[in-house]
Scaffold this motif. Structure first.
Motif, PDB file in Angstrom:
ATOM      1  N   GLN A  87      -0.524 -10.589   5.143  1.00 44.33           N
ATOM      2  CA  GLN A  87      -0.163  -9.345   4.476  1.00 44.33           C
ATOM      3  C   GLN A  87      -1.396  -8.710   3.848  1.00 44.33           C
ATOM      4  O   GLN A  87      -2.268  -9.408   3.337  1.00 44.33           O
ATOM      5  N   THR A  88      -1.460  -7.385   3.897  1.00 44.73           N
ATOM      6  CA  THR A  88      -2.642  -6.655   3.458  1.00 44.73           C
ATOM      7  C   THR A  88      -2.365  -5.895   2.171  1.00 44.73           C
ATOM      8  O   THR A  88      -1.345  -5.209   2.050  1.00 44.73           O
ATOM      9  N   VAL A  89      -3.294  -6.028   1.231  1.00 42.80           N
ATOM     10  CA  VAL A  89      -3.215  -5.274  -0.027  1.00 42.80           C
ATOM     11  C   VAL A  89      -4.494  -4.456  -0.154  1.00 42.80           C
ATOM     12  O   VAL A  89      -5.597  -5.025  -0.161  1.00 42.80           O
ATOM     13  N   ARG A 137       4.646  -6.797 -10.290  1.00 41.59           N
ATOM     14  CA  ARG A 137       5.835  -5.991 -10.562  1.00 41.59           C
ATOM     15  C   ARG A 137       6.759  -6.023  -9.344  1.00 41.59           C
ATOM     16  O   ARG A 137       6.295  -5.963  -8.199  1.00 41.59           O
ATOM     17  N   VAL A 138       8.044  -6.141  -9.592  1.00 37.22           N
ATOM     18  CA  VAL A 138       9.021  -6.120  -8.501  1.00 37.22           C
ATOM     19  C   VAL A 138       9.110  -4.701  -7.953  1.00 37.22           C
ATOM     20  O   VAL A 138       9.288  -3.732  -8.706  1.00 37.22           O
ATOM     21  N   THR A 198       8.227  -1.863   0.452  1.00 36.63           N
ATOM     22  CA  THR A 198       7.252  -0.914  -0.069  1.00 36.63           C
ATOM     23  C   THR A 198       5.879  -1.227   0.508  1.00 36.63           C
ATOM     24  O   THR A 198       5.435  -2.384   0.471  1.00 36.63           O
ATOM     25  N   PRO A 199       5.143  -0.236   1.050  1.00 39.83           N
ATOM     26  CA  PRO A 199       3.800  -0.497   1.603  1.00 39.83           C
ATOM     27  C   PRO A 199       2.853  -1.047   0.532  1.00 39.83           C
ATOM     28  O   PRO A 199       2.928  -0.673  -0.638  1.00 39.83           O
ATOM     29  N   LEU A 226       6.608  -7.698  -4.154  1.00 41.10           N
ATOM     30  CA  LEU A 226       5.862  -7.685  -5.406  1.00 41.10           C
ATOM     31  C   LEU A 226       4.617  -6.820  -5.276  1.00 41.10           C
ATOM     32  O   LEU A 226       3.854  -6.958  -4.310  1.00 41.10           O
ATOM     33  N   THR A 227       4.421  -5.946  -6.239  1.00 43.70           N
ATOM     34  CA  THR A 227       3.231  -5.095  -6.273  1.00 43.70           C
ATOM     35  C   THR A 227       2.261  -5.626  -7.319  1.00 43.70           C
ATOM     36  O   THR A 227       2.584  -5.660  -8.509  1.00 43.70           O
TER      37      THR A 227
END
Length: 371
Positions: A263-265, A293-294, A299-300, A349-350
């Motif tokens: 996964q990419t952030v 944060r949830v 969400t991208p 999660l963000t």
């Protein structure tokens, strides 16, 4: 009061094992410094070398302007409070408190006055005629502190003094000890304090500065705010904070992105600009549970994982989330926890990128503190 200079101090046991390895710390006059780390890291050994209870293998310890390596413990002008209180079982509290003054053959009126003063300061006046076996753990620890205080030493040494108390008593004794130091300091009477604990909560709430140790080495020395917000390495990041910082294996791309478990952030400029030049590709991403944060499903730019466990803590909810092979903890305010964000036990999660740290996976050094 006196400063303490610990200069390249090591403790080497038979066979060459080093319990303490080349430690350097300069402690200011009247400072309250905490040595913290896991069991076996060398913090108590270092304290005992300052006290003179362990021989120094290499280096020097100075108290004030004296090198004390060859000076007997009784002549170092220190007082030590032990984990097991070390009260004389056959003496009542009053005699335990005044024992050092009686050894010096001080006048009876002076002994009584100083004993009453210390008893009032620690609120143990009603205990003076009791034997140690008649005291609770918290009362016995206050007597032990009082016995050290009455000596009026230049240096106080505390070796895990609260570890035998229950959680509520530990919290109240933390406040008593720090308040006592502040009051004495305000009156120009405070001694320098070295306090050893394995409990990072004690360290964070009590120390002017904290020295984090691991395997006989110093990992970082700083005030509590700096340790929490700017950990020098992954060990400090994972040790300081409750729950501990999430440390996740990841890869740093040349496009200012970080990839973990496929996964990419994306990294915001504020973080990518802090990275050291020629940052390695293999890194450890550090994010505190409070900075996750949830987010709404799918969400991208979020991290998607499966919830393995939920702990309701009253005003907060702890979410244990498996993201590929990595497990992270997210701390969410109860009022903001929306179960509709969970789909088939999956959650998004963000991370707060501005609060993220990047560590070199090999050395553990924080490579995101360049500026």
């Amino acid at each position: 009061m006196a400063s303490i200079d610990i200069n390249q101090v090591s403790k080497i046991y038979d066979g060459g094992a080093k319990a303490v390895n080349g430690v350097d710390i300069q402690i200011e006059d009247g400072e309250f410094i905490v040595l913290v780390g896991p069991s076996g890291c060398g913090k108590s050994t270092l304290l005992r070398m300052v006290a003179g209870l362990e021989e120094i293998s290499e280096g020097t310890v100075s108290i004030g302007d004296r090198v004390v390596n060859q000076i007997e413990p009784a002549d170092r002008d220190i007082a030590m409070v032990f984990q097991n209180y070390a009260l004389y079982p056959h003496m009542k509290v009053k005699k335990n408190l005044s024992f050092s003054m009686r050894l010096k053959r001080r006048p009876t009126t002076e002994i009584d006055a100083e004993t009453d003063k210390v008893a009032d300061t620690l609120e143990i006046g009603a205990l003076l005629e009791r034997l140690p076996k008649q005291l609770s753990g918290g009362q016995a620890q206050r007597v032990a502190v009082g016995r050290a205080l009455i000596k009026k030493p230049q240096v106080f040494l505390f070796d895990e003094p609260l570890s035998n108390l229950d959680a509520k008593l530990r919290a109240s004794m933390r406040v008593r000890i720090t308040d006592l130091h502040k009051r004495l300091k305000a009156d120009g009477m405070a001694a320098t304090v070295i306090y050893v604990t394995h409990d990072q909560t004690e360290a964070m709430t009590m120390g002017d500065r904290i020295c984090v140790m691991k395997d006989g080495h110093i990992m970082q020395v700083a005030d509590p705010v700096t340790l929490y917000n700017r950990p020098a390495n992954a060990f400090v990041a994972g040790f300081i904070g409750s729950p501990e910082m999430n440390l996740i294996s990841a890869d740093l791309t040349a496009r200012d992105e970080i990839i973990t478990a496929g996964q990419t952030v994306p990294l915001i400029a504020g973080l990518s600009n802090r990275l050291i030049a020629n940052a390695p590709q293999q890194v450890t991403m550090g994010i505190r549970p409070q900075h996750l944060r949830v987010a709404a499903p799918e969400t991208p730019g979020t991290l998607n994982g499966r919830i393995s466990h939920v702990e309701f803590m009253g005003h907060e909810v702890y979410l244990y989330v498996d993201i590929g092979p990595e497990r992270v903890i997210a701390v969410v305010p109860s009022s903001q926890f929306d179960r509709s964000a969970i789909r088939d036990d999956r959650i998004w999660l963000t991370p707060d990128i501005a609060q993220m740290h990047i560590f070199d996976r090999q050395s553990g050094d924080n490579i995101s503190l360049a500026n």
